[in-house]
Every structure is written in C-alpha cells, then in structure tokens.
Design an enzyme around this catalytic site. Structure first.
Site, PDB file in Angstrom:
ATOM      1  N   GLU A 167      -9.873 -10.439  -7.540  1.00 15.42           N
ATOM      2  CA  GLU A 167      -8.935  -9.314  -7.426  1.00 15.42           C
ATOM      3  C   GLU A 167      -7.804  -9.341  -8.448  1.00 15.42           C
ATOM      4  O   GLU A 167      -7.412  -8.288  -8.960  1.00 15.42           O
ATOM      5  CB  GLU A 167      -8.319  -9.290  -6.019  1.00 15.42           C
ATOM      6  N   TYR A 199     -12.599  -2.614  -3.888  1.00 21.83           N
ATOM      7  CA  TYR A 199     -13.303  -2.628  -2.599  1.00 21.83           C
ATOM      8  C   TYR A 199     -14.816  -2.517  -2.780  1.00 21.83           C
ATOM      9  O   TYR A 199     -15.501  -1.899  -1.964  1.00 21.83           O
ATOM     10  CB  TYR A 199     -12.795  -1.496  -1.716  1.00 21.83           C
ATOM     11  N   PHE A 241     -16.917   3.862   6.344  1.00 22.53           N
ATOM     12  CA  PHE A 241     -15.466   4.032   6.373  1.00 22.53           C
ATOM     13  C   PHE A 241     -14.845   4.097   4.979  1.00 22.53           C
ATOM     14  O   PHE A 241     -13.665   4.411   4.837  1.00 22.53           O
ATOM     15  CB  PHE A 241     -14.796   2.909   7.182  1.00 22.53           C
ATOM     16  N   ARG A 272       2.909  -6.643   9.610  1.00 24.82           N
ATOM     17  CA  ARG A 272       2.260  -5.540  10.320  1.00 24.82           C
ATOM     18  C   ARG A 272       2.768  -5.418  11.752  1.00 24.82           C
ATOM     19  O   ARG A 272       2.861  -4.321  12.286  1.00 24.82           O
ATOM     20  CB  ARG A 272       0.753  -5.716  10.276  1.00 24.82           C
ATOM     21  N   HIS A 316      -1.930  -5.506   1.502  1.00 20.06           N
ATOM     22  CA  HIS A 316      -3.214  -6.180   1.290  1.00 20.06           C
ATOM     23  C   HIS A 316      -2.912  -7.547   0.705  1.00 20.06           C
ATOM     24  O   HIS A 316      -2.024  -7.702  -0.126  1.00 20.06           O
ATOM     25  CB  HIS A 316      -4.086  -5.405   0.287  1.00 20.06           C
ATOM     26  N   ASN A 325      -1.876  -0.039   7.078  1.00 13.24           N
ATOM     27  CA  ASN A 325      -1.382  -1.341   7.514  1.00 13.24           C
ATOM     28  C   ASN A 325      -0.510  -2.027   6.473  1.00 13.24           C
ATOM     29  O   ASN A 325      -0.384  -3.242   6.468  1.00 13.24           O
ATOM     30  CB  ASN A 325      -2.543  -2.223   7.963  1.00 13.24           C
ATOM     31  N   LYS A 363       0.821  -1.205   0.000  1.00  8.33           N
ATOM     32  CA  LYS A 363       0.000   0.000   0.000  1.00  8.33           C
ATOM     33  C   LYS A 363       0.861   1.264   0.000  1.00  8.33           C
ATOM     34  O   LYS A 363       2.086   1.198   0.183  1.00  8.33           O
ATOM     35  CB  LYS A 363      -0.934  -0.034   1.210  1.00  8.33           C
TER      36      LYS A 363
END
Length: 155
Positions: free
Chosen positions: A128, A51, A59, A104, A117, A114, A11
């Site tokens: 995905e 997503y 969120f 993490r 993914h 974090n 990320k």
C-alpha cells in the site's frame, strides 16, 4: 520489537468532519513518527489499485464511491509494531461496535464511513505505501523525543 511502517488514510468522512487534526494528534501523542503526509483525491484507478482484492466483490462499488467522494489525508507512520498499534488505536471496523477510546469508537457510528484506514499487516503495508507515496516522499529522521518513547531494547 519490529520497527514497522504503516499506511494510514484519513478517509473522506474524517476530512469532511474536520477530524484530521484530532486523529493526527492521537497518533503523534502515542509516540509514532510521521514519515510521510499529504492530501489527495483518490481516483477510481487509485481505488482499484488499493482495494484490488475487493474489486470483484459485490460491496466494492459502494466502497469506491465512498473513498472517491472527497479528499483523503494519507500518511505513513513508523515505530515499534506500528501496524498493530495503529490497528488497536483505530478500533473495530464498525464504529457502533468499536470500544470507546478508539478512533472509531469515539467518532464513528458506521461500518463503511469508518474514518480511517490502516495497513492490516506488513505485506499490506509494503504493497500500500508505494501506491500513495514515492520513496523520496518518505523522510528518514530521528526525533529528539525518541529516547523518551521507548527504551533502546524496545526499538
């Protein structure tokens, strides 16, 4: 054992913190094979596609803001039970709660930032991977070390 593929994203926080080499090294040292790798900028459209199940949740705007805030490194890993192996390596979503020795747990303090993914199951991986990679961008090959990573009956 099932030979699986999983989508992995380093990320924007991992890219900005210059952790991509460290994370890639951990994956390779574990014995998983990299079959696709590229850097890209996630757009709002790509975020909504990836997503999709979260778009209507409260969120989501913060998630979208974060994932589009800088480049990501996308990769596809392959190996025996690659999905669960990667999930274990990544650790809990919240870095503060993640065990030391996990990605993490060693590098994170945040729930949202974090670092990484990973697909959470075979269905997610199947959905995905094509979002980020065309079929021709995934390379089929044998590694010279494959016989030293898993016994033949474990592949």
């Amino acid at each position: 054992m099932a030979n699986e593929r999983s989508l992995i994203l380093f990320k924007p926080d991992a890219v900005q913190r210059r952790l991509c080499g460290e994370l890639l090294s951990r994956i390779e040292k574990r014995g998983l094979k990299i079959v696709g790798l590229k850097m890209l900028q996630v757009t709002k459209e790509l975020s909504a596609q990836h997503y999709a199940e979260h778009v209507e949740k409260p969120f989501y705007p913060l998630l979208e803001e974060f994932i589009t805030s800088g480049p990501v490194v996308a990769l596809v890993v392959e190996g025996p039970e690659a999905i669960s192996v990667m999930r274990t390596m990544m650790g809990s979503t919240n870095g503060r709660e993640s065990a030391l020795g996990t990605i993490r747990g060693d590098f994170g303090l945040s729930r949202q930032m974090n670092l990484i993914h990973g697909s959470d199951g075979p269905e997610a991986a199947a959905r995905e991977i094509p979002i980020y990679f065309k079929a021709e961008e995934l390379i089929e090959y044998e590694t010279t070390l494959a016989g030293w990573v898993c016994a033949d009956d474990e592949k």
